[in-house]
Design an enzyme around this catalytic site. Structure first.
Site, PDB file in Angstrom:
ATOM      1  N   GLU A 116       2.338 -28.934 -25.178  1.00 32.02           N
ATOM      2  CA  GLU A 116       1.753 -28.046 -26.218  1.00 32.02           C
ATOM      3  C   GLU A 116       2.777 -27.691 -27.460  1.00 32.02           C
ATOM      4  O   GLU A 116       2.662 -26.828 -28.297  1.00 32.02           O
ATOM      5  CB  GLU A 116       1.040 -26.978 -25.709  1.00 32.02           C
ATOM      6  CG  GLU A 116      -0.167 -27.266 -24.923  1.00 32.02           C
ATOM      7  CD  GLU A 116      -1.104 -28.106 -25.677  1.00 32.02           C
ATOM      8  OE1 GLU A 116      -1.542 -27.873 -26.867  1.00 32.02           O
ATOM      9  OE2 GLU A 116      -1.408 -29.231 -25.100  1.00 32.02           O
ATOM     10  N   ARG A 154      17.002 -48.668 -42.131  1.00 31.90           N
ATOM     11  CA  ARG A 154      17.017 -49.993 -43.157  1.00 31.90           C
ATOM     12  C   ARG A 154      17.570 -49.575 -44.616  1.00 31.90           C
ATOM     13  O   ARG A 154      17.604 -50.433 -45.353  1.00 31.90           O
ATOM     14  CB  ARG A 154      15.374 -50.393 -43.449  1.00 31.90           C
ATOM     15  CG  ARG A 154      14.367 -49.475 -43.909  1.00 31.90           C
ATOM     16  CD  ARG A 154      13.128 -49.842 -43.593  1.00 31.90           C
ATOM     17  NE  ARG A 154      12.702 -51.144 -44.550  1.00 31.90           N
ATOM     18  CZ  ARG A 154      12.735 -51.135 -45.785  1.00 31.90           C
ATOM     19  NH1 ARG A 154      12.818 -49.996 -46.283  1.00 31.90           N
ATOM     20  NH2 ARG A 154      12.416 -52.216 -46.331  1.00 31.90           N
ATOM     21  N   ASP A 169      11.433 -51.058 -52.776  1.00 31.42           N
ATOM     22  CA  ASP A 169      10.280 -50.872 -52.039  1.00 31.42           C
ATOM     23  C   ASP A 169       9.375 -49.835 -52.746  1.00 31.42           C
ATOM     24  O   ASP A 169       9.603 -49.050 -53.526  1.00 31.42           O
ATOM     25  CB  ASP A 169      10.783 -49.817 -50.933  1.00 31.42           C
ATOM     26  CG  ASP A 169      11.746 -50.595 -49.987  1.00 31.42           C
ATOM     27  OD1 ASP A 169      11.709 -52.136 -49.775  1.00 31.42           O
ATOM     28  OD2 ASP A 169      12.381 -50.311 -48.957  1.00 31.42           O
TER      29      ASP A 169
END
Ligand code: ADE
Length: 265
Positions: A116, A154, A169
């Site tokens: 939790e 990356r 990108d």
């Protein structure tokens, strides 16, 4: 870069980090990833990592001691170059900008929460950042840690090789990427846009930029409001939006209208 991941399920990390760009980055010593089992930092015979929540309530939460001890066992080379992150749905929403920010650190510690949640003192006195990968609840922080590590690794110079630039990108520029095609030029009767075969670099660059704007307008219009764009592109967006609103008054939906604009350009 050194990345230390604290988890109750170290085996989850064995396959993702032994393939693709991770393997290459690790082999080239551009990144070192260490996985630590939080359970190894318990002292009781049952290796207890969780306990009931004070005040009552359903579910168990992670105890503070093993997490503090696991983090303290990792000796940072330079404190200023270290960030200690808890993966939690309560964290700041992860995005490309945060990936870029994290890629500047020399050392990242990621703590995967479970059950939790974690004892609040971990938040208050141990971590320096909290990250969520989206507004949904996973059963643990492991998949979130992998997402963060993938997006960050990356961006480390040299990881993707010089031929690919993460600067192009989707999201790196704040907008979505333009559509891309490879051979064959005609597949099942569907042709690659003529401009891409023209060899005219200026025309191609212009077409790609228009596609970036159209695609973002079509799929994520809110990104255009935040983007840093030159006045002529702002003007183009205003015109496109006007065309959209006048066409939608005629009963066409946005998707049809954008396809028409794309075909024309
Ligand atoms: N742990 C559980 N759910 C999560 C989420 N959405 N992001 C990060 N860590 C999590």
């Amino acid at each position: 870069m050194q990345i230390d991941i604290l988890t109750l399920f170290p085996e989850m990390f064995s396959s993702p980090f032994s393939t693709g760009i991770f393997k290459r980055a690790i082999d080239r010593k551009l990144v070192r990833i260490n996985i630590h089992n939080i359970r190894n930092y318990t002292h009781d015979k049952h290796h207890t990592v969780d306990d009931y929540t004070y005040g009552g309530g359903a579910g168990m939460i992670l105890k503070p001691e093993p997490i503090f001890e696991a983090v303290e066992s990792i000796k940072p080379e330079e404190i200023g170059d270290l960030t200690t992150i808890l993966l939690t749905p309560q964290g700041r929403p992860f995005c490309q900008q945060i990936a870029q920010e994290l890629s500047k650190y020399g050392h990242i510690i990621l703590i995967c929460g479970h059950y939790e949640g974690v004892d609040e003192r971990v938040r208050e006195h141990l971590v320096t950042d909290e990250i969520s990968i989206g507004d949904y609840v996973l059963s643990g922080g492991e998949l979130a840690a992998m997402v963060v590590v993938d997006a960050v690794v990356r961006l480390i110079p040299g990881v993707l090789g010089s031929e690919i630039s993460p600067l192009d990108d989707s999201h790196a520029t704040g907008l979505l990427e333009y559509p891309q095609y490879t051979r064959p030029a005609v597949y099942r009767g569907w042709s690659v846009p003529e401009v891409l075969l023209s060899g005219n670099h200026a025309r191609i660059a212009k077409w790609r930029r228009e596609q970036v704007i159209l695609r973002t307008l079509e799929r994520r219009p809110e990104l255009l409001d935040k983007a840093n764009l030159p006045p002529e592109e702002r003007q183009l967006i205003t015109e496109l939006k006007e065309r959209l609103s006048s066409s939608s008054k005629r009963g066409q939906n946005d998707y049809d209208i954008i396809s028409q604009i794309k075909t024309k350009s």
